[in-house]
Design an enzyme around this catalytic site. Structure first.
Site, PDB file in Angstrom:
ATOM      1  N   CYS A   1       0.834  -1.206   0.000  1.00  0.00           N
ATOM      2  CA  CYS A   1       0.000   0.000   0.000  1.00  0.00           C
ATOM      3  C   CYS A   1       0.874   1.264   0.000  1.00  0.00           C
ATOM      4  O   CYS A   1       2.093   1.194   0.152  1.00  0.00           O
ATOM      5  CB  CYS A   1      -0.913  -0.001   1.227  1.00  0.00           C
ATOM      6  SG  CYS A   1      -0.032   0.113   2.793  1.00  0.00           S
TER       7      CYS A   1
ATOM      8  N   CYS B   1       2.935   1.715   3.115  1.00  0.00           N
ATOM      9  CA  CYS B   1       4.090   0.807   3.121  1.00  0.00           C
ATOM     10  C   CYS B   1       5.230   1.408   2.301  1.00  0.00           C
ATOM     11  O   CYS B   1       6.390   1.381   2.727  1.00  0.00           O
ATOM     12  CB  CYS B   1       3.709  -0.558   2.565  1.00  0.00           C
ATOM     13  SG  CYS B   1       2.399  -1.388   3.483  1.00  0.00           S
TER      14      CYS B   1
END
Length: 76
Positions: free
Chosen positions: A10, A13
């Protein structure tokens, strides 16, 4: 030093990964950095919410990204 970024890819991240790279540079340190996206491997660390940051086998941040300055302090 071994660093793992746990997350499924994501934006948070990716932000955490970028901030780790910046923090290492600012601190003048080197480390092996690995992105871990396999959910079974992530769960083996006891992490239920990503992103997470693992330094030398210890989960130091879970469920959120972190600013460069915070990561830099964790690296010391």
């Amino acid at each position: 030093m071994e660093i793992k970024i746990l997350g499924t890819g994501c934006n948070k991240c990716d932000d955490l990964y970028d901030n780790v790279v910046k923090a290492l540079s600012k601190a003048g340190k080197e480390a092996d950095i690995e992105k871990v996206e396999n959910i079974v491997t992530i769960m083996s660390f006891g992490v239920m919410s990503t992103p997470a940051l693992v330094i030398d086998g210890k989960v130091v941040i879970s469920g959120r990204s972190a600013k460069v300055e915070e990561i830099e302090k964790l690296l010391k």
